[in-house]
Design a protein around this motif. Structure first.
Motif, PDB file in Angstrom:
ATOM      1  N   PHE A   6      45.615-104.005 -12.820  1.00 56.63           N
ATOM      2  CA  PHE A   6      45.162-102.625 -12.925  1.00 56.63           C
ATOM      3  C   PHE A   6      44.583-102.234 -11.579  1.00 56.63           C
ATOM      4  CE2 PHE A   6      44.678-104.317 -17.263  1.00 56.63           C
ATOM      5  CZ  PHE A   6      45.463-103.396 -17.943  1.00 56.63           C
ATOM      6  N   VAL A   7      45.008-101.074 -11.060  1.00 52.80           N
ATOM      7  CA  VAL A   7      44.407-100.616  -9.807  1.00 52.80           C
ATOM      8  C   VAL A   7      43.290 -99.634 -10.140  1.00 52.80           C
ATOM      9  CG1 VAL A   7      44.781 -99.530  -7.572  1.00 52.80           C
ATOM     10  CG2 VAL A   7      46.541-101.027  -8.538  1.00 52.80           C
ATOM     11  N   SER A   8      42.061-100.133 -10.048  1.00 55.42           N
ATOM     12  CA  SER A   8      40.886 -99.283 -10.265  1.00 55.42           C
ATOM     13  C   SER A   8      40.489 -98.721  -8.909  1.00 55.42           C
ATOM     14  CB  SER A   8      39.773-100.113 -10.915  1.00 55.42           C
ATOM     15  OG  SER A   8      38.599 -99.369 -11.066  1.00 55.42           O
ATOM     16  N   SER A   9      39.223 -98.837  -8.524  1.00 49.50           N
ATOM     17  CA  SER A   9      38.733 -98.277  -7.258  1.00 49.50           C
ATOM     18  C   SER A   9      37.280 -98.720  -7.111  1.00 49.50           C
ATOM     19  CB  SER A   9      38.798 -96.752  -7.346  1.00 49.50           C
ATOM     20  OG  SER A   9      37.903 -96.143  -6.450  1.00 49.50           O
ATOM     21  N   GLN A  10      36.758 -98.685  -5.881  1.00 49.12           N
ATOM     22  CA  GLN A  10      35.304 -98.913  -5.745  1.00 49.12           C
ATOM     23  C   GLN A  10      34.559 -97.849  -6.545  1.00 49.12           C
ATOM     24  OE1 GLN A  10      34.050 -99.383  -1.650  1.00 49.12           O
ATOM     25  NE2 GLN A  10      35.075-101.366  -1.482  1.00 49.12           N
ATOM     26  N   GLY A  11      35.205 -96.695  -6.713  1.00 50.37           N
ATOM     27  CA  GLY A  11      34.647 -95.639  -7.561  1.00 50.37           C
ATOM     28  C   GLY A  11      34.724 -95.992  -9.044  1.00 50.37           C
ATOM     29  N   GLY A  12      35.291 -97.148  -9.365  1.00 51.02           N
ATOM     30  CA  GLY A  12      35.288 -97.664 -10.737  1.00 51.02           C
ATOM     31  C   GLY A  12      34.234 -98.756 -10.891  1.00 51.02           C
ATOM     32  N   GLN A  13      33.465 -98.982  -9.815  1.00 54.03           N
ATOM     33  CA  GLN A  13      32.361 -99.952  -9.861  1.00 54.03           C
ATOM     34  C   GLN A  13      31.019 -99.259  -9.748  1.00 54.03           C
ATOM     35  OE1 GLN A  13      34.034-102.445  -6.599  1.00 54.03           O
ATOM     36  NE2 GLN A  13      33.920-104.107  -8.076  1.00 54.03           N
ATOM     37  N   ILE A  14      31.020 -98.136  -8.976  1.00 55.98           N
ATOM     38  CA  ILE A  14      29.810 -97.314  -8.967  1.00 55.98           C
ATOM     39  C   ILE A  14      30.218 -95.860  -9.196  1.00 55.98           C
ATOM     40  CG2 ILE A  14      28.397 -98.783  -7.477  1.00 55.98           C
ATOM     41  CD1 ILE A  14      29.144 -97.154  -5.137  1.00 55.98           C
TER      42      ILE A  14
END
Ligand SMILES: NC(=O)C1=CN([C@@H]2O[C@H](COP(=O)(O)OP(=O)(O)OC[C@H]3O[C@@H](n4cnc5c(N)ncnc54)[C@H](OP(=O)(O)O)[C@@H]3O)[C@@H](O)[C@H]2O)C=CC1
Ligand SMILES: CCCCCCCCCCCCCCCC(=O)[C@@H](N)CO
Length: 340
Positions: free
Chosen positions: A178-186
């Motif tokens: 799955f390609v999330s993002s650093q914006g999916g961590q904060i």
């Protein structure tokens, strides 16, 4: 003499003169039991840390959604370089590409995957990279955009995964990325619609990994920072200043770099794939109850957690001050406009 003291001296008398050695077998039994308990505990702690066997990309069938542009395209090329057969899924038609919107209708996605499997065999690795972003202040983002983000970024990853998983389970092998993002961590300023759709992928990945582990299927979530792609250029056209300034903290990556690391992590079966020093710190800091795939990874998380939280407090302070400064600047320029 108190009765307690009397009892104590009687006991020690009995132990020292009589048959204390009779206790020896019990003591030994206790020691052995303690060793067994410690061993079992150790096994329990170590068992989730056993690394999976790497996937052989040579001759494997890799399906990449969002493979017609940016990160997805580079991931497809990286896998191709390693000898994999590739199916690209996007809406535009290019190369050996199957055209479908991954977020709309499950039966469509399912038939497309079936088509791909008939042509190139069962899917060994699925890369869910189709996605898009919207940035803007919460009250300025159109209400239906929130739904669109969840449809494309979240459901657009659920559907293809759902379509490949049965065959993977039967074959007892496979990789899902799955390609999330650093914006999916904060959660970041300007990403009230985007961030949740990327956070959602993490929840899906954790639950799915727990179900799939006994079938030798490994799930990877990639958390790239800003990456130089057509999608990023599009996003930059109307991104709030705050979002831009905060994101700059972690710099801009090249898609080839992101692809290389993400593919390597997926092949190894690592649950988390991160990029750059900030990405590394963010992933250690947000590991929570996510699966571990190596002893080093587990140890690193244990050792660095407190230190990274300390560093994070400074970052959070600087983000707050960016937001405050931008607000003051905006209000000043508004007031100046009014005066004119
Ligand atoms: N670039 C960045 O800064 C970062 C990006 N990401 C994530 O990485 C992924 C790729 O981003 P990036 O390479 O920049 O994006 P691009 O916009 O360059 O490419 C997006 C790809 O997804 C496809 N796509 C989009 N919507 C759909 C849909 N509904 N159905 C099928 N395919 C679709 C597009 O193909 P087509 O239009 O032909 O359908 C295209 O191939 C996204 O999930 C993004 O959120 C994460 C962190 C940073
Ligand atoms: C110890 C703690 C370290 C903390 C470091 C914090 C760094 C925050 C930077 C966040 C960058 C978010 C980029 C999102 C990119 C994206 O998904 C869009 N470009 C998609 O198009």
């Amino acid at each position: 003499m108190s009765s307690e003291k009397a009892l104590g001296s009687a006991l020690s008398h009995w132990l020292s003169f009589n048959s204390w050695w009779l206790l020896l077998p019990f003591i030994m039994l206790l020691v052995v039991a303690a060793f067994i308990v410690a061993f079992v505990l150790l096994l329990y702690m170590i068992s989730p840390l056993i690394s999976p066997k790497p996937l052989k990309l040579n001759g494997a069938h890799v399906v990449v959604t969002g493979g017609s542009s940016g990160i997805g395209k580079c991931i497809a090329m990286e896998c191709y370089k390693h000898g994999a057969f590739i199916t690209l899924v996007a809406r535009d038609e290019v190369v050996l590409c199957i055209s479908v919107d991954v977020s709309k209708d499950y039966s469509q996605v399912e038939s497309v995957i079936k088509q791909a499997q008939e042509k190139l065999g069962p899917v060994d690795m699925l890369v869910n990279c189709a996605g898009t972003s919207i940035s803007g202040k919460f009250e300025e983002v159109e209400v239906d955009r929130f739904k669109k983000m969840m449809e494309v970024n979240y459901l657009g990853s659920v559907y293809p995964t759902r379509a490949v998983i049965t065959t993977m389970k039967e074959r007892r092998m496979g990789r899902i990325m799955f390609v999330s993002s650093q914006g999916g961590q904060i959660g970041l300023f300007g990403y009230t619609a985007y961030s949740p759709s990327k956070f959602a992928l993490r929840g899906l990945a954790e639950a799915l990994q727990m179900e799939m582990k006994p079938y030798n299927i490994y799930v990877t979530v990639a958390y790239p920072p800003d990456t130089d792609t057509p999608g990023f250029a599009e996003e930059n056209k109307n991104k709030p200043l705050e979002t831009r300034l905060i994101s700059e903290t972690s710099g801009v990556c090249q898609p080839e770099q992101v692809a290389k690391i993400a593919v390597k992590d997926a092949v190894q079966g690592n649950f988390t794939s991160s990029f750059g020093p900030d990405g590394y710190m963010l992933s250690a800091l947000t590991c929570g109850m996510s699966p571990v795939t190596s002893i080093t990874e587990g140890l690193q998380q244990i050792v660095t957690m407190g230190l990274f939280r300390t560093i994070a407090l400074f970052y959070l302070g600087s983000f707050d001050s960016i937001v405050r400064r931008c607000m003051i600047q905006r209000e000043q320029s508004k007031a100046a406009d009014k005066r004119e």
